[in-house]
Write a protein that holds these residues in place. Sequence first.
Motif, PDB file in Angstrom:
ATOM      1  N   SER A 170       0.787  -1.450   0.067  1.00  0.00           N
ATOM      2  CA  SER A 170      -0.080   0.194   0.453  1.00  0.00           C
ATOM      3  C   SER A 170       1.135   0.883   0.027  1.00  0.00           C
ATOM      4  N   GLY A 171       0.081   2.471  -0.475  1.00  0.00           N
ATOM      5  CA  GLY A 171       0.664   3.461  -0.145  1.00  0.00           C
ATOM      6  C   GLY A 171       1.522   3.557   1.560  1.00  0.00           C
ATOM      7  N   TYR A 172       0.086   3.597   2.231  1.00  0.00           N
ATOM      8  CA  TYR A 172       1.332   3.431   3.739  1.00  0.00           C
ATOM      9  C   TYR A 172       2.574   2.765   3.721  1.00  0.00           C
ATOM     10  N   TRP A 173       2.222   1.652   3.676  1.00  0.00           N
ATOM     11  CA  TRP A 173       4.019   0.752   3.524  1.00  0.00           C
ATOM     12  C   TRP A 173       4.791   1.400   3.000  1.00  0.00           C
ATOM     13  N   LEU A 174       4.804   2.287   1.854  1.00  0.00           N
ATOM     14  CA  LEU A 174       6.290   2.366   1.068  1.00  0.00           C
ATOM     15  C   LEU A 174       6.421   3.502   2.019  1.00  0.00           C
ATOM     16  N   GLY A 175       5.432   4.878   2.247  1.00  0.00           N
ATOM     17  CA  GLY A 175       5.431   6.082   3.137  1.00  0.00           C
ATOM     18  C   GLY A 175       6.469   4.737   4.597  1.00  0.00           C
ATOM     19  N   ARG A 176       6.139   3.936   5.323  1.00  0.00           N
ATOM     20  CA  ARG A 176       6.755   3.905   6.355  1.00  0.00           C
ATOM     21  C   ARG A 176       7.730   3.090   5.810  1.00  0.00           C
ATOM     22  N   GLU A 177       8.107   2.182   4.857  1.00  0.00           N
ATOM     23  CA  GLU A 177       9.711   1.672   4.507  1.00  0.00           C
ATOM     24  C   GLU A 177      10.540   2.580   4.115  1.00  0.00           C
ATOM     25  N   ALA A 178       9.906   3.796   3.543  1.00  0.00           N
ATOM     26  CA  ALA A 178      11.253   5.026   3.673  1.00  0.00           C
ATOM     27  C   ALA A 178      11.334   5.305   4.837  1.00  0.00           C
TER      28      ALA A 178
END
Length: 323
Positions: A170-178
């Motif tokens: 998800s978009g949230y997952w991508l943001g958190r992983e960054a």
Amino acid sequence: MDNTPLNPAALNLPALNPAALNLPALPARFVGLDIGGSKTRGIVWSEGVITSDFSVGSTNVQNVTPETAAENMGTLFARLDVSEASQVYAGAGGVDTDDDAAALRSLISPFVPGAHVSVVHDTRLLLAAGGTTTGVAVIAGTGSAAWGMNQVCQEARAGGWGYLLGDEGSGYWLGREAVRYSLERMDSGKPVDELTAALLKYCQLQEPGELIAHFHQGTTRRYWAAASPVIFGAAENGHAHASALVDQAAKDLAAMAAKVASQLNISGPIVLGSGMGSNVPALQEAFISHLAGLGYSDVQILKQDPIFGIPLLVATQAHATQG
């Protein structure tokens, strides 16, 4: 208000012909709602013509307070011409139980007295917007989920657990992983690179260490999901880790789709949609590639809002009721 006639061809969707599909005619006037985590869109169809089309903030009580949801719903229905509407069909994220659906029905019903109100998980809208009632729908937006139905009306789903338990891809997952990537570089004494610099700019911060407090204090999952273009931009510029994150997101989404398809014993179609799914070519290409590796080739990318699947769902529901 939008008075544009409902034209499936212009929407790049299969023509909606209830008679050809052995379905009853659509109601004379009905309301469709797409209730997302950040916004709610409402459309009124009257005699096959869109007579109202308006959007407000989220009305999903899982994403905003009941007071905010009610206020936004009131604003929405004040702008929609729902007089004489016989049915409301709503798709919403996070509708996992009968209680979830009942909570939204109770919020909607006072605005359309006498109308029949249906509430389903928003993945159903996505699949129908692809012009089919069977197959697998994959949401790749703020959150992620996959849902499907086969020819004998068996259903299956995967993911959609929410950001605290999953939402991989998800978009949230991508943001958190960054954020995690940037903090790991900081802990290793490595300098700020392109991805971290872009993330800090998005957050209006100066140093990677500030990301810790910023993440935990006062930011929302939608805020971090909105950071996903930072990762996509870095990947497009050749940043190795950003590219790996995009590929991993696509791999996780493909795995969810394949899990649902396997449970239902179908080969497709698999329809990818929502914010990222419909708009990010790099994610789409990787998703198609990973599904091909799993043996699934009947894949389509939804280019229109899922709300345009509601007429097909309304007609299908009428057919099931009459049957």
